[in-house]
Design a protein around this motif. Structure first.
Motif, mmCIF file in Angstrom:
data_model
loop_
_atom_site.group_PDB
_atom_site.id
_atom_site.type_symbol
_atom_site.label_atom_id
_atom_site.label_comp_id
_atom_site.label_asym_id
_atom_site.label_seq_id
_atom_site.Cartn_x
_atom_site.Cartn_y
_atom_site.Cartn_z
ATOM 1 N N ASN A 1 0.864 -1.179 0.018
ATOM 2 C CA ASN A 1 0.064 -0.127 -0.118
ATOM 3 C C ASN A 1 0.733 1.164 0.082
ATOM 4 O O ASN A 1 0.559 2.417 -0.658
ATOM 5 N N THR A 2 2.087 1.257 0.832
ATOM 6 C CA THR A 2 3.006 2.317 0.569
ATOM 7 C C THR A 2 3.367 2.610 -0.661
ATOM 8 O O THR A 2 3.444 3.929 -1.231
ATOM 9 N N SER A 3 3.696 1.492 -1.431
ATOM 10 C CA SER A 3 4.281 1.659 -2.770
ATOM 11 C C SER A 3 3.170 2.311 -3.884
ATOM 12 O O SER A 3 3.405 3.185 -4.452
ATOM 13 N N ARG B 1 0.603 3.855 -2.871
ATOM 14 C CA ARG B 1 0.278 5.531 -2.800
ATOM 15 C C ARG B 1 1.142 6.394 -3.533
ATOM 16 O O ARG B 1 0.975 7.400 -3.985
ATOM 17 N N LYS C 1 11.028 -0.808 4.881
ATOM 18 C CA LYS C 1 9.927 0.052 4.570
ATOM 19 C C LYS C 1 10.827 1.246 3.741
ATOM 20 O O LYS C 1 10.069 1.608 2.808
ATOM 21 N N ILE D 1 10.098 2.597 0.074
ATOM 22 C CA ILE D 1 9.855 3.968 -0.286
ATOM 23 C C ILE D 1 10.664 4.503 -1.034
ATOM 24 O O ILE D 1 10.362 5.264 -2.149
ATOM 25 N N ASN E 1 1.524 11.961 2.497
ATOM 26 C CA ASN E 1 1.518 10.475 2.617
ATOM 27 C C ASN E 1 2.480 10.041 3.594
ATOM 28 O O ASN E 1 2.324 9.182 4.406
ATOM 29 N N LEU E 2 3.735 10.298 3.246
ATOM 30 C CA LEU E 2 4.798 9.782 3.779
ATOM 31 C C LEU E 2 4.769 10.428 5.399
ATOM 32 O O LEU E 2 5.258 9.440 6.226
ATOM 33 N N GLU F 1 2.205 7.367 6.516
ATOM 34 C CA GLU F 1 3.550 6.317 6.782
ATOM 35 C C GLU F 1 4.193 6.599 8.385
ATOM 36 O O GLU F 1 4.961 5.911 8.665
#
Length: 153
Positions: A3-5, A7, A44, A48, A110-111, A115
């Motif tokens: 999900n991080t990737s 976004r 993570k 990122i 987002n970060l 995150e």
């Protein structure tokens, strides 16, 4: 991690590729892991960095529609939240407004907020100075506030 990737790169296929590359990178660089931070945090960070790198590469060639993957992002956030309908509505509203933000603002928010990276970590990830980072977050929040007020009163 996925999900991080997603976004950041805004494309499911690219996010999957980034995940695969990130795990390969982590395996290759495992000997450099010092144990200063949790392994998940270390991994993570790799995800990122690879996501940002992939996003920058893709921006040079093809401009993707702004709302690509929007449904998946909203659904993933709502599933994770598990809160009542009113809170879910708020999350949807904020995510819609974030989709309208400048890409730099959206990625920084987002970060930082999703995150959980602090300013120093953002400086390293985005390769900007501390004062630029604080200014970027401040302007991104103000832009988001304005969009929320215009959209939802």
């Amino acid at each position: 991690m996925y999900n991080t990737s997603l976004r950041i790169v805004k494309n499911t296929a690219e996010a999957e590729d980034v995940m695969q590359e990130s795990f390969i990178t982590a395996f290759d660089k495992l000997h450099t892991y010092k144990g200063d931070a949790a392994f998940g945090s270390w991994l993570k960070r790799i995800v990122i960095n690879n996501s940002i790198s992939q996003y920058r590469k893709s921006q040079r060639f093809v401009k993707m529609p702004d709302n690509f993957g929007e449904e998946y992002q909203e659904d993933a956030i709502l599933e994770e939240s598990g809160e009542n309908d009113f809170s879910q509505l708020k999350v949807k509203q904020v995510m819609r407004c974030m989709d309208d933000l400048n890409d730099n603002y959206k990625n920084a928010l987002n970060l930082h907020f999703v995150e959980g990276y602090d300013y120093e970590e953002l400086c390293d990830i985005l390769k900007i100075s501390y004062s630029n980072c604080r200014t970027l977050i401040s302007r991104a929040k103000e832009s988001l506030r304005k969009k929320l007020v215009l959209s939802y009163g």
